[in-house]
Design a protein around this motif. Structure first.
Motif, PDB file in Angstrom:
ATOM      1  N   GLY A  54      15.430 -18.170   5.542  1.00 20.44           N
ATOM      2  CA  GLY A  54      15.200 -18.185   4.102  1.00 20.44           C
ATOM      3  C   GLY A  54      15.541 -19.520   3.481  1.00 20.44           C
ATOM      4  O   GLY A  54      14.804 -20.050   2.646  1.00 20.44           O
ATOM      5  N   ALA A  55      16.666 -20.103   3.898  1.00 16.45           N
ATOM      6  CA  ALA A  55      17.069 -21.401   3.347  1.00 16.45           C
ATOM      7  C   ALA A  55      16.054 -22.474   3.709  1.00 16.45           C
ATOM      8  O   ALA A  55      15.747 -23.365   2.893  1.00 16.45           O
ATOM      9  CB  ALA A  55      18.456 -21.765   3.866  1.00 16.45           C
ATOM     10  N   ALA A  56      15.512 -22.408   4.936  1.00 19.17           N
ATOM     11  CA  ALA A  56      14.518 -23.401   5.355  1.00 19.17           C
ATOM     12  C   ALA A  56      13.238 -23.272   4.544  1.00 19.17           C
ATOM     13  O   ALA A  56      12.618 -24.279   4.156  1.00 19.17           O
ATOM     14  CB  ALA A  56      14.216 -23.226   6.846  1.00 19.17           C
ATOM     15  N   VAL A  57      12.824 -22.024   4.265  1.00 21.67           N
ATOM     16  CA  VAL A  57      11.611 -21.823   3.463  1.00 21.67           C
ATOM     17  C   VAL A  57      11.821 -22.338   2.049  1.00 21.67           C
ATOM     18  O   VAL A  57      10.948 -22.998   1.468  1.00 21.67           O
ATOM     19  CB  VAL A  57      11.208 -20.338   3.452  1.00 21.67           C
ATOM     20  N   VAL A  58      12.987 -22.048   1.477  1.00 17.07           N
ATOM     21  CA  VAL A  58      13.274 -22.533   0.117  1.00 17.07           C
ATOM     22  C   VAL A  58      13.215 -24.052   0.076  1.00 17.07           C
ATOM     23  O   VAL A  58      12.672 -24.646  -0.863  1.00 17.07           O
ATOM     24  CB  VAL A  58      14.650 -22.020  -0.351  1.00 17.07           C
ATOM     25  N   GLN A  59      13.762 -24.708   1.104  1.00 13.61           N
ATOM     26  CA  GLN A  59      13.714 -26.166   1.148  1.00 13.61           C
ATOM     27  C   GLN A  59      12.273 -26.655   1.238  1.00 13.61           C
ATOM     28  O   GLN A  59      11.881 -27.626   0.569  1.00 13.61           O
ATOM     29  CB  GLN A  59      14.517 -26.676   2.336  1.00 13.61           C
ATOM     30  N   ALA A  60      11.455 -25.963   2.042  1.00 10.65           N
ATOM     31  CA  ALA A  60      10.049 -26.351   2.166  1.00 10.65           C
ATOM     32  C   ALA A  60       9.301 -26.155   0.859  1.00 10.65           C
ATOM     33  O   ALA A  60       8.467 -26.987   0.467  1.00 10.65           O
ATOM     34  CB  ALA A  60       9.380 -25.535   3.275  1.00 10.65           C
ATOM     35  N   VAL A  61       9.591 -25.055   0.168  1.00  9.17           N
ATOM     36  CA  VAL A  61       8.938 -24.797  -1.114  1.00  9.17           C
ATOM     37  C   VAL A  61       9.312 -25.869  -2.115  1.00  9.17           C
ATOM     38  O   VAL A  61       8.470 -26.389  -2.860  1.00  9.17           O
ATOM     39  CB  VAL A  61       9.326 -23.399  -1.642  1.00  9.17           C
TER      40      VAL A  61
END
Length: 663
Positions: free
Chosen positions: A150-157
């Motif tokens: 989840g943290a990685a996706v948030v960073q990508a977003v």
């Protein structure tokens, strides 16, 4: 027993109110409940006219066993993407980052803090049930990995939504490159750009038409004309009632995805109106007139405003309302007209759609036929339409969206003045009044209303841009200063609360609900980007008032999408359209007159390049800067042609006005 969606203003949400799923609307309380129960969140995003949203609802959300899984292991949140485009934008970026594609229904699994950790679109029932089991297991047994994902996706977003990239000032060379790029992607046989599925490229066509006007490019005009003709002869256009469907599933515009969206038809109304103005083509004029009539007749709501869409399905079946067999045509029309209509509309025994049925297309150039054939065709259309009215009809999403109604106001105003349609002019003013009186609350826009009651979701950037542009269009056809003032107020909000500080714009206000990231997408999608629509209004407002700060803001914002226009014009058609007007000046035309039907007024609208601001009215009309110090000449109507409020000598005849506009 109805769930929490029962009181929603969104028809999409209320369509799920009787599901066995314990749905929540998008709200802080839903995430608090997930934290309290220590379960993940399912965020399901769709819209009322979406076919696959209906399919997933019937297969999964109406199923008691699937609902039990959802209710036991998740907090389920249902979102109408049209009501909350900000939420949709954030999670669509996450979905595209994870899967490489997006669409609706959008299915997102997130932490109780809203961080997405698994995303997808439509899932068949069995696959969705297995997915629910897998996510529940992962949440229980592999929590650390889930949170890390989840943290990685948030960073990508956050990275995908970054602002402050390279800029390039708008130039003639840039727009020429954009037009050439579109030419290379043009389907020379069927029109449009790219392959199936094909969406109507309305914003690119508006750009090409303006590019032709500024440069004289015959190729740009032909690209627009060819695509416009192919679409309107295809099944994507309703050959009986008018109005365009959302897209064609094939490359030749034959079989549509049957939903009809307000925004598509508003933008296409502008395309065909301008195409007729430039070419005099009777076919383009007919399509414009029928599209305007479709908007007024089929999307008008009792409380005022235009509905968002007509559904893709009828009683759960695509095309049930619209498809025909040869036998059905003969049953309605008789043994003579039935086969004749089958030939004209390409209705074959094998069918072009499903189960031996065909979608009506226009197989012959009937508009140019002799009067007897035209009369026969119109009689056939009327009888088939009457018969079709007895069939089950698609549902209508009757919520009123501010931005899309703004697009319709602008289109109807243009159609009204160019074709001398009182119906379109009156509709444009009436819609603007709904937006001003209902959607404008304490100086800020609300996104939706329904049944005469405004909703809670706040306006996003596209609402401010499209509604401001609409108010400016109504100011021009009425010379009423109210609309100029209202547009100025909306633009001030956009500059103050949406600006990035580096020339561009965010899609949400600085005081709006905080999401995972603050979306800032400069690309066009189904509608003009918020940035492009605000730029359109800024350019027109500056031309109407002489307040150069607004033009400077437009130029700075357009520079932030300059590289996009040059490199990927299909995704920046409306920005390129605005840029064409900016390079042209735009022209400012004031017609001082006591008679709004004066030939000089008519010539101004017919001859001026699209994007020109035009106001006709009495000299020195209070609150109308363009008419200040613009007297009549010897009691005659007088036109003043200006750029940047620097004016040529006034003229009093249509021929003199035309000469001014050609230099």
């Amino acid at each position: 027993m109805a769930n929490r969606l029962a009181g929603s203003q969104s028809p999409y949400l209320t369509s799920h109110q009787d599901n066995p799923v314990d749905w929540w609307p998008w709200c802080d309380e839903a995430f608090e409940e997930a934290r309290r129960r220590d379960v993940p969140v399912l965020i399901s995003v769709g819209y009322a006219a979406c076919h696959w949203c209906h399919v997933m609802a019937h297969e999964s959300f109406e199923d008691a066993e699937v609902a039990a899984q959802l209710n036991d292991g998740f907090v389920a949140i249902k979102v109408d993407r049209e009501e909350r485009p900000d939420v949709d934008a954030v999670y669509m970026t996450a979905t595209q980052a994870m899967t490489g594609q997006g669409g609706w229904p959008m299915t997102v699994f997130a932490t109780p803090g809203g961080d997405p950790f698994f995303c997808g679109t439509y899932f068949p029932k069995d696959q969705f049930a297995r997915l629910l089991t897998s996510v529940t297991t992962a949440w229980r047994d592999q929590r650390d990995q889930v949170l890390t994902q989840g943290a990685a996706v948030v960073q990508a977003v956050g990275g995908a939504q970054a602002v402050g990239g390279p800029t390039a000032a708008i130039s003639a060379e840039m727009l020429a490159a954009a037009a050439q790029a579109l030419g290379k992607e043009h389907d020379q046989t069927y029109g449009g750009f790219g392959g199936a599925p094909k969406f109507p490229p309305h914003m690119d066509l508006l750009f090409l038409l303006r590019h032709h006007e500024r440069t004289g490019s015959a190729e740009a005009l032909e690209l627009a004309r060819h695509t416009g003709e192919q679409m309107a002869r295809g099944g994507i256009y309703d050959q009986l009632a008018g109005g365009f469907a959302r897209y064609s599933v094939d490359a030749h515009w034959t079989v549509p995805h049957f939903e009809k969206m307000l925004y598509d038809n508003a933008l296409l109304l502008r395309v065909y109106t301008q195409l007729w103005r430039l070419t005099g083509d009777a076919f383009a004029r007919r399509i414009a007139d029928e599209t305007a009539a479709f908007l007024r007749r089929d999307l008008g709501t009792p409380a005022g405003g235009l509905a968002s869409a007509l559904d893709a399905d009828t009683d759960g079946v695509e095309g049930l309302t619209y498809a025909w067999t040869p036998a059905q045509l003969t049953e309605v029309l008789g043994d003579d007209d039935g086969p004749w209509a089958a030939d004209l509309f390409r209705v074959t025994p094998d069918g072009t759609f499903e189960h031996g049925t065909s979608v009506l297309v226009l197989g012959r150039d009937i508009d140019a036929a002799d009067p007897g054939l035209i009369a026969r065709w119109q009689s056939v259309r009327a009888r088939l339409l009457a018969a079709r009215a007895t069939r089950p009809q698609p549902a209508r999403d009757d919520k009123v969206v501010a931005a899309w109604n703004g697009l319709a106001v602008t289109a109807l105003a243009e159609h009204g003045v160019l074709t001398d349609s009182d119906s379109s002019r009156s509709a444009a003013v009436a819609l603007a009044e709904v937006l001003a009186d209902r959607h404008l609350v304490d100086g800020r826009l609300r996104r939706i209303s329904r049944d005469g009651t405004v909703g809670e979701p706040v306006g996003v950037l596209e609402d401010y841009g499209c509604v401001a542009e609409a108010f400016l269009a109504v100011h021009q056809i009425t010379a009423d200063p109210r609309w100029l003032r209202s547009a100025g107020g909306l633009l001030e909000v956009a500059l103050t609360h949406f600006g990035t500080g580096s020339g561009g714009f965010y899609d949400t206000a600085d005081d709006a609900e905080k999401l995972l990231t603050r979306p800032a997408d400069p690309t066009d999608n189904a509608t003009p980007s918020g940035l492009a629509s605000v730029c359109a209004a800024l350019v027109s407002y500056a031309a109407l008032t002489g307040e150069t700060a607004y033009r400077e803001a437009a130029d700075a914002a357009l520079a932030t999408v300059g590289p996009l226009i040059e490199g990927h014009p299909r995704f920046a058609g409306y920005s390129a359209t605005v840029a064409e007007a900016a390079l042209t000046g735009p022209f400012e035309i004031a017609v001082a007159t006591e008679d709004l039907a004066d030939p000089l007024v008519i010539e101004a609208y017919r001859a001026a390049p699209a994007g020109t601001v035009i106001v006709a009215g009495a000299p020195n009309l209070p609150g109308v800067p363009l008419l200040a110090d613009r007297p009549l000449t010897d009691g005659r109507a007088t036109a003043y042609v200006c750029r940047g409020f620097v004016c040529d000598l006034p003229v009093t005849t249509p021929s003199e006005l035309l000469t001014r506009l050609q230099h």
